[in-house]
Write an enzyme that holds these catalytic residues in place. Sequence first.
Site, PDB file in Angstrom:
ATOM      1  N   ASN A  39     -29.912 -64.985 -53.969  1.00 35.94           N
ATOM      2  CA  ASN A  39     -28.493 -65.882 -54.436  1.00 35.94           C
ATOM      3  C   ASN A  39     -28.523 -67.336 -54.360  1.00 35.94           C
ATOM      4  OD1 ASN A  39     -29.915 -66.932 -51.210  1.00 35.94           O
ATOM      5  ND2 ASN A  39     -27.603 -66.478 -50.478  1.00 35.94           N
ATOM      6  N   LYS A  41     -30.662 -70.395 -57.435  1.00 37.54           N
ATOM      7  CA  LYS A  41     -30.887 -70.625 -58.616  1.00 37.54           C
ATOM      8  C   LYS A  41     -32.390 -71.091 -58.545  1.00 37.54           C
ATOM      9  CE  LYS A  41     -30.760 -75.362 -60.838  1.00 37.54           C
ATOM     10  NZ  LYS A  41     -30.139 -75.233 -61.796  1.00 37.54           N
ATOM     11  N   LYS A  43     -32.595 -67.931 -61.804  1.00 34.30           N
ATOM     12  CA  LYS A  43     -33.019 -67.081 -62.401  1.00 34.30           C
ATOM     13  C   LYS A  43     -33.177 -67.179 -63.502  1.00 34.30           C
ATOM     14  CE  LYS A  43     -29.767 -64.886 -58.948  1.00 34.30           C
ATOM     15  NZ  LYS A  43     -29.472 -66.465 -58.175  1.00 34.30           N
ATOM     16  N   THR A  44     -32.440 -67.516 -63.887  1.00 34.37           N
ATOM     17  CA  THR A  44     -32.199 -67.236 -65.543  1.00 34.37           C
ATOM     18  C   THR A  44     -32.616 -68.315 -66.234  1.00 34.37           C
ATOM     19  OG1 THR A  44     -29.463 -66.736 -65.562  1.00 34.37           O
ATOM     20  CG2 THR A  44     -30.705 -67.716 -68.076  1.00 34.37           C
ATOM     21  N   THR A  45     -32.920 -69.601 -65.286  1.00 33.27           N
ATOM     22  CA  THR A  45     -34.375 -70.892 -65.694  1.00 33.27           C
ATOM     23  C   THR A  45     -35.545 -69.751 -65.864  1.00 33.27           C
ATOM     24  OG1 THR A  45     -32.043 -72.494 -64.800  1.00 33.27           O
ATOM     25  CG2 THR A  45     -34.842 -72.815 -65.529  1.00 33.27           C
ATOM     26  N   ARG A  53     -42.142 -68.438 -73.139  1.00 24.61           N
ATOM     27  CA  ARG A  53     -44.112 -68.160 -72.819  1.00 24.61           C
ATOM     28  C   ARG A  53     -44.177 -67.305 -74.493  1.00 24.61           C
ATOM     29  NH1 ARG A  53     -46.217 -67.307 -67.602  1.00 24.61           N
ATOM     30  NH2 ARG A  53     -46.417 -69.534 -67.195  1.00 24.61           N
ATOM     31  N   PHE A  94     -17.656 -65.075 -67.981  1.00 31.63           N
ATOM     32  CA  PHE A  94     -17.399 -64.474 -67.051  1.00 31.63           C
ATOM     33  C   PHE A  94     -16.066 -63.345 -66.926  1.00 31.63           C
ATOM     34  CE2 PHE A  94     -19.249 -68.945 -66.785  1.00 31.63           C
ATOM     35  CZ  PHE A  94     -20.020 -68.687 -65.944  1.00 31.63           C
ATOM     36  N   TRP A  96     -14.998 -63.305 -63.632  1.00 34.36           N
ATOM     37  CA  TRP A  96     -13.200 -63.564 -63.161  1.00 34.36           C
ATOM     38  C   TRP A  96     -12.772 -64.339 -63.587  1.00 34.36           C
ATOM     39  CZ3 TRP A  96     -19.202 -64.903 -62.047  1.00 34.36           C
ATOM     40  CH2 TRP A  96     -19.737 -65.186 -61.926  1.00 34.36           C
ATOM     41  N   GLU A 131     -28.438 -60.602 -66.261  1.00 39.07           N
ATOM     42  CA  GLU A 131     -27.915 -61.018 -64.980  1.00 39.07           C
ATOM     43  C   GLU A 131     -26.548 -59.190 -65.228  1.00 39.07           C
ATOM     44  OE1 GLU A 131     -26.445 -63.572 -62.761  1.00 39.07           O
ATOM     45  OE2 GLU A 131     -27.156 -65.187 -63.794  1.00 39.07           O
TER      46      GLU A 131
END
Length: 199
Positions: A39, A41, A43-45, A53, A94, A96, A131
């Site tokens: 949970n 911040k 993951k995508t970064t 790379r 999104f 939601w 995601e």
Amino acid sequence: MTDRQSRHRNAMRNLKSHVDEKVAAATEQRGLLLVFTGNGKGKTTAAWGTVTRALGYGYRTGVVQFIKGMWECGERERLESDPNLSVHIMATGFTWETQNRESDTQACQAVWADAQRLLSDPEVYLVLLDEITYMLKFGYLDIATVREAIANRPTEQTVIITGRNAHRELLDMADTVTEMQEVRHAFNDGVQARRGIDY
């Protein structure tokens, strides 16, 4: 030599021996399955960092963005002109916001078809499924379908999966799992997401 220097040298000598043994034992070469979950911040970064790379070495790379694809993305803006990168975006943003299961499922299935093409192409060195965990959680994709596509990908291809609550079957398949843990997040204190930092 002081006692402290001597202890340090011995500790580093032991560490080097341990690392050398691990390097010597790592003889297998193949693509990997990496999962960035949790949970916190980043993951995508982290995944985009690996994409950068791979592109830096001239490898063909594919990115499939579920959920956040309609958002601005600084990494995508910077890298999408690279001829070795192909990016495919789920057209709803999104889920939601849309609140429409049928249209979200259709959009997911459409971009999943792009993912399947990437996962079957031996010329593609790295595939990022950004995601995708949400697609499984919401039932837009079937875990058996995703598992099969990943399991049958070309041997040299690496796949990165990002998102919270990664499915246990993906965790079991993965070579490397990193769980991002949130300690504090500025957004929870009313600080807006910052362009160039958060997206």
